[in-house]
Structures are given as C-alpha cells and as structure tokens.
Design an enzyme around this catalytic site. Sequence first.
Site, PDB file in Angstrom:
ATOM      1  N   GLU A  94      -6.431  37.307   5.497  1.00 15.55           N
ATOM      2  CA  GLU A  94      -7.776  37.047   5.285  1.00 15.55           C
ATOM      3  C   GLU A  94      -8.443  37.038   4.908  1.00 15.55           C
ATOM      4  OE1 GLU A  94      -8.472  40.737   7.612  1.00 15.55           O
ATOM      5  OE2 GLU A  94      -7.208  40.160   9.381  1.00 15.55           O
ATOM      6  N   CYS A 108      -2.870  33.816  19.373  1.00 11.24           N
ATOM      7  CA  CYS A 108      -4.421  33.617  19.700  1.00 11.24           C
ATOM      8  C   CYS A 108      -4.276  32.166  20.375  1.00 11.24           C
ATOM      9  CB  CYS A 108      -5.580  34.105  19.153  1.00 11.24           C
ATOM     10  SG  CYS A 108      -5.278  32.217  18.051  1.00 11.24           S
ATOM     11  N   ASN A 167      -0.303  37.085   8.736  1.00 15.73           N
ATOM     12  CA  ASN A 167      -1.844  37.317   8.783  1.00 15.73           C
ATOM     13  C   ASN A 167      -2.652  37.222   7.314  1.00 15.73           C
ATOM     14  OD1 ASN A 167      -1.145  39.870   9.442  1.00 15.73           O
ATOM     15  ND2 ASN A 167      -3.732  39.674  10.046  1.00 15.73           N
ATOM     16  N   CYS A 201      -3.607  30.138  18.106  1.00 10.50           N
ATOM     17  CA  CYS A 201      -2.055  28.844  17.039  1.00 10.50           C
ATOM     18  C   CYS A 201      -1.525  28.868  18.555  1.00 10.50           C
ATOM     19  CB  CYS A 201      -1.302  30.585  17.329  1.00 10.50           C
ATOM     20  SG  CYS A 201      -2.225  31.315  15.644  1.00 10.50           S
ATOM     21  N   CYS A 244      -4.189  33.283  11.334  1.00 12.98           N
ATOM     22  CA  CYS A 244      -2.706  33.868  11.911  1.00 12.98           C
ATOM     23  C   CYS A 244      -1.874  33.501  10.784  1.00 12.98           C
ATOM     24  CB  CYS A 244      -3.012  33.457  13.363  1.00 12.98           C
ATOM     25  SG  CYS A 244      -4.369  34.016  14.152  1.00 12.98           S
ATOM     26  N   GLU A 271       1.185  33.301  12.840  1.00 12.07           N
ATOM     27  CA  GLU A 271       2.423  31.873  13.298  1.00 12.07           C
ATOM     28  C   GLU A 271       1.816  31.137  12.962  1.00 12.07           C
ATOM     29  OE1 GLU A 271       0.203  34.322  14.633  1.00 12.07           O
ATOM     30  OE2 GLU A 271       0.509  34.745  16.688  1.00 12.07           O
TER      31      GLU A 271
HETATM   32  N1  THU Z   1      -3.198  37.067  14.289  1.00  9.31           N
HETATM   33  C1  THU Z   1      -2.102  36.982  14.107  1.00  9.31           C
HETATM   34  O1  THU Z   1      -2.278  36.899  12.771  1.00  9.31           O
HETATM   35  N2  THU Z   1      -1.728  36.770  15.080  1.00  9.31           N
HETATM   36  C2  THU Z   1      -1.828  37.386  16.535  1.00  9.31           C
HETATM   37  O2  THU Z   1      -1.457  36.415  16.957  1.00  9.31           O
HETATM   38  C3  THU Z   1      -3.438  37.729  16.391  1.00  9.31           C
HETATM   39  C4  THU Z   1      -4.217  38.050  15.365  1.00  9.31           C
HETATM   40  C5  THU Z   1      -4.739  38.062  13.115  1.00  9.31           C
HETATM   41  C6  THU Z   1      -5.337  37.051  12.915  1.00  9.31           C
HETATM   42  C7  THU Z   1      -6.715  38.328  12.287  1.00  9.31           C
HETATM   43  O3  THU Z   1      -5.956  39.011  10.701  1.00  9.31           O
HETATM   44  C8  THU Z   1      -5.796  39.998  12.492  1.00  9.31           C
HETATM   45  O4  THU Z   1      -4.905  39.765  13.401  1.00  9.31           O
HETATM   46  C9  THU Z   1      -7.237  40.585  13.736  1.00  9.31           C
HETATM   47  O5  THU Z   1      -7.428  39.767  14.514  1.00  9.31           O
END
Ligand code: THU
Length: 138
Positions: A53, A95, A51, A98, A62, A64
């Site tokens: 941010e 999520c 991920n 994704c 994310c 994925e």
């Molecule tokens: N996140 C992911 O990278 N993948 C997931 O399957 C769930 C959420 C990340 C997004 C964000 O940076 C952090 O997790 C919190 O939501």
Amino acid sequence: MSEHEALSASEFETLIAAAKSARENAHAAYSNFRVGAGLRATSGRIFGGCNVENATYGLTICAERVAIVKAISEGERGFDAIAVVADTDALTAPCGACRQLIWEFCGDVPVILANLKGKIEIVPMRELFPKPFDASSL
Ligand code: THU
C-alpha cells in the site's frame, strides 16, 4: 482442453503455503487487510506476492499483481495456477484489475482461494473473467 498442466493437491498446498508466507510481508498500513499470492510458473518456480500500500492509496498494488510482475521480470512467461490468501471467512477473490492481469499472463488457470482457517475453493479464471478484453480483441 486446457493448455495448463494439471497440478496435484500437494502442489496446490505448496502454492497456498507460498501465498501465506508472502502475506506476512504485506505492507497494509492503511487498510490493515493483508493479502498474499502464490504464482506457479510452468518452469516449476513459485513466486510470492503481497499487497503493497501507499499513503496516496491509489498507488497500492495488490498481492496478485506483485507476484505476476516479479515472475515476468524474471523471464517467466507461462503459468499453471495462482493462489490468493486473506484472513477472511468469505474467501477473497482477485479484484478487477488483477483479473485483467492474470488473464493477460496466465489465461484460464485455476485460481485457488484460501483463508487462514483452511477453507479452500478453486475457481477457473474463465469463471472469474468470462468476457475478457485481451490480445484477441485487438
Ligand atoms: N488486495 C489484494 O492485494 N488482493 C486482492 O485480491 C484484493 C485486495 C489488497 C489491496 C489493498 O491493499 C487491500 O487489499 C484492501 O483493498
């Protein structure tokens, strides 16, 4: 019958290891929630994603989706499985956004959910995303 090649247990383990390794690179400065993904292309290549941010929050990508866009931009078009790793007791599932992207490019692949304590669950995409909107809907 699935159009995807069935993977062995050791191939699943390799994918989990790739997801864990990618997770180390997570830029999770705002949530501190680090996620890694490992995506196996039908070519055999494995793509990691973490991920990424952003201070605007909404531009966060994310793990994925990072793995998928990396693979697509490298010319890959078929995929056999995706692994998602987070440091949570209850396994972290992709999520909604994704799931839409995984369905678009991977279809009904096994989704390997894992944590850092060795807990693993394999869920078919059709169970995570039972009523998709996709090319067949247009
Ligand atoms: N996140 C992911 O990278 N993948 C997931 O399957 C769930 C959420 C990340 C997004 C964000 O940076 C952090 O997790 C919190 O939501």
